[in-house]
Design an enzyme around this catalytic site. Structure first.
Site, mmCIF file in Angstrom:
data_model
loop_
_atom_site.group_PDB
_atom_site.id
_atom_site.type_symbol
_atom_site.label_atom_id
_atom_site.label_comp_id
_atom_site.label_asym_id
_atom_site.label_seq_id
_atom_site.Cartn_x
_atom_site.Cartn_y
_atom_site.Cartn_z
ATOM 1 N N ARG A 111 -1.941 13.078 -14.332
ATOM 2 C CA ARG A 111 -2.939 13.389 -13.291
ATOM 3 C C ARG A 111 -2.922 12.379 -12.134
ATOM 4 O O ARG A 111 -3.963 12.057 -11.543
ATOM 5 C CB ARG A 111 -4.365 13.451 -13.889
ATOM 6 C CG ARG A 111 -4.542 14.479 -14.980
ATOM 7 C CD ARG A 111 -4.465 15.909 -14.488
ATOM 8 N NE ARG A 111 -4.540 16.813 -15.605
ATOM 9 C CZ ARG A 111 -3.459 17.281 -16.262
ATOM 10 N NH1 ARG A 111 -2.217 16.958 -15.877
ATOM 11 N NH2 ARG A 111 -3.605 18.083 -17.288
ATOM 12 N N SER A 167 -12.123 19.250 -15.474
ATOM 13 C CA SER A 167 -12.290 18.086 -16.356
ATOM 14 C C SER A 167 -12.874 16.918 -15.566
ATOM 15 O O SER A 167 -12.317 16.516 -14.545
ATOM 16 C CB SER A 167 -10.945 17.658 -16.942
ATOM 17 O OG SER A 167 -10.476 18.664 -17.798
ATOM 18 N N GLU A 174 -11.592 11.800 -13.558
ATOM 19 C CA GLU A 174 -10.481 12.634 -13.064
ATOM 20 C C GLU A 174 -10.913 13.288 -11.748
ATOM 21 O O GLU A 174 -10.144 13.370 -10.792
ATOM 22 C CB GLU A 174 -10.104 13.721 -14.087
ATOM 23 C CG GLU A 174 -8.972 14.621 -13.584
ATOM 24 C CD GLU A 174 -8.383 15.514 -14.665
ATOM 25 O OE1 GLU A 174 -8.312 15.098 -15.844
ATOM 26 O OE2 GLU A 174 -8.000 16.653 -14.325
#
Ligand SMILES: Cc1cc2nc3c(=O)[nH]c(=O)nc-3n(C[C@H](O)[C@H](O)[C@H](O)COP(=O)(O)OP(=O)(O)OC[C@H]3O[C@@H](n4cnc5c(N)ncnc54)[C@H](O)[C@@H]3O)c2cc1C
Length: 324
Positions: A183, A232, A302
């Site tokens: 990510r 998320s 995130e």
């Protein structure tokens, strides 16, 4: 109380803006842009008509004006004081195309929805893109976030990324230049991705269709995809699942104002009514603190948090949180 003044910023840019073909919107609502439907105003939003228009704009923008690029806002939390400076939102007309450019190769504009690249790959019997079917973001967001799901991620498919920097210079980056990890990309934060080329492999269409159906069914069962959410909230720490840590710390369903950790998927934060950016970010920091107290693990956001706080409504990282 308004923290940003778009009309003033627009006026300060002078007559040069008259040559632009894209749309300039002072005090643009970010509630309308983000999936959370929360947060303050963008001081000045620019939606360039195409790459040349983007470059013209960047060349006339003074270096001291902050610049932020957004995709379709499916991973963004905007603070209530708004986003100072300019927010770039690429137009679908100039940056939304997806096309075949060679055997098993697809070129996609940065605002093209991930879903469209999955559909194009399926139609042409190209494997490796089904995971994009379940991610509601744009290709620009996927390139920045190394978006992934169901065992696939952007870094596996990308071969060439085209971008423009803060000064309006064009760049072409290889997959290696993108420096992908989980990510995250090491590519300079000041790059605006404009389009990219991806490569898959020959695959039976019925098999791809079945994979895409499985992705859709899985999402509908385990994620609150019809809610106002940002996906998320926290990254999975090495060897742990963020949702499990959150659940074990008793945070499933935890609420703060109009914000809640989803009962369906407790790493998804949702706006259950009229959550402010403050409600959402404060809830996130409550969760980080509880997880740290319970498991000794520091969760890392995130979701990208943008902009400034309203005076008196600042959210500080809680005990044990990393400094960001
Ligand atoms: C219901 C739901 C499910 C989700 N499931 C997943 C999942 O399974 N896997 C996953 O990885 N993510 C998932 N997400 C998160 C999100 O969809 C991805 O991170 C997506 O890649 C973000 O794309 P976006 O266009 O919405 O970007 P935004 O949220 O608008 O922006 C995200 C970041 O990308 C940057 N950015 C956007 N466009 C550009 C550009 N052109 N150039 C440079 N930087 C840019 C922004 O500055 C920001 O830092 C989910 C989100 C939701 C709401």
């Amino acid at each position: 109380m308004k923290q940003v003044d778009g009309e003033k910023l627009l006026a300060s840019l002078g007559e040069g803006v008259n040559q632009l073909r894209g749309r300039l919107t002072p005090d643009a609502s970010m509630e309308r842009v983000t999936w959370f439907q929360a947060g303050g105003l963008a001081e000045l939003m620019f939606q360039p008509h195409d790459v040349d228009d983007l470059i013209t704009f960047l060349k006339l923008l003074p270096a001291e004006v902050p610049l932020t690029v957004v995709g379709v806002g499916s991973n963004l939390l905007v603070r209530d004081g708004g986003i100072p400076g300019v927010v770039i939102r690429l137009s679908a007309k100039g940056f939304g195309q997806v096309e075949l450019v060679g055997e098993n190769r697809i070129r996609a504009g940065a605002i093209c929805p991930d879903k469209h690249i999955a559909a194009m790959a399926m139609d042409n019997g190209i494997g490796g893109f089904a995971f994009y079917y379940g991610i509601p973001g744009s290709i620009g967001g996927a390139l920045r976030m190394n978006a992934g799901a169901n065992g696939g991620e952007t870094s596996q498919r990308v071969i060439e990324v085209h971008a423009v920097d803060r000064q309006g210079n064009k760049h072409v980056l290889s997959k290696e230049d993108m420096g992908y990890t989980y990510r995250h990309t090491a590519a300079s934060k000041d790059l605006i991705f404009t389009h990219a080329v991806f490569e898959g492999y020959p695959e039976d269409r019925a098999k791809i269709r079945a994979e895409m159906d499985a992705v859709r069914q899985h999402r509908e069962t385990v994620q609150p995809i019809k809610e106002k959410t940002g996906g998320s909230t926290f990254k999975n720490p090495p060897d742990h699942s963020a949702w499990k840590l959150i659940d074990d710390a008793g945070c499933r369903g935890l609420m703060n104002g109009g914000a809640q950790m989803s009962s369906l998927h407790c790493n998804f934060m949702i706006n259950i009514g009229h959550a402010t950016g403050y409600d959402l970010e404060y809830l996130g920091e409550m969760v980080r603190q509880r997880v740290f107290e319970h498991a000794g693990i520091k969760l890392e956001w995130e979701i990208k948090r943008l902009g400034i706080f309203m005076p008196g409504r600042e959210v500080k990282p809680f005990q044990g949180a990393t400094t960001e």
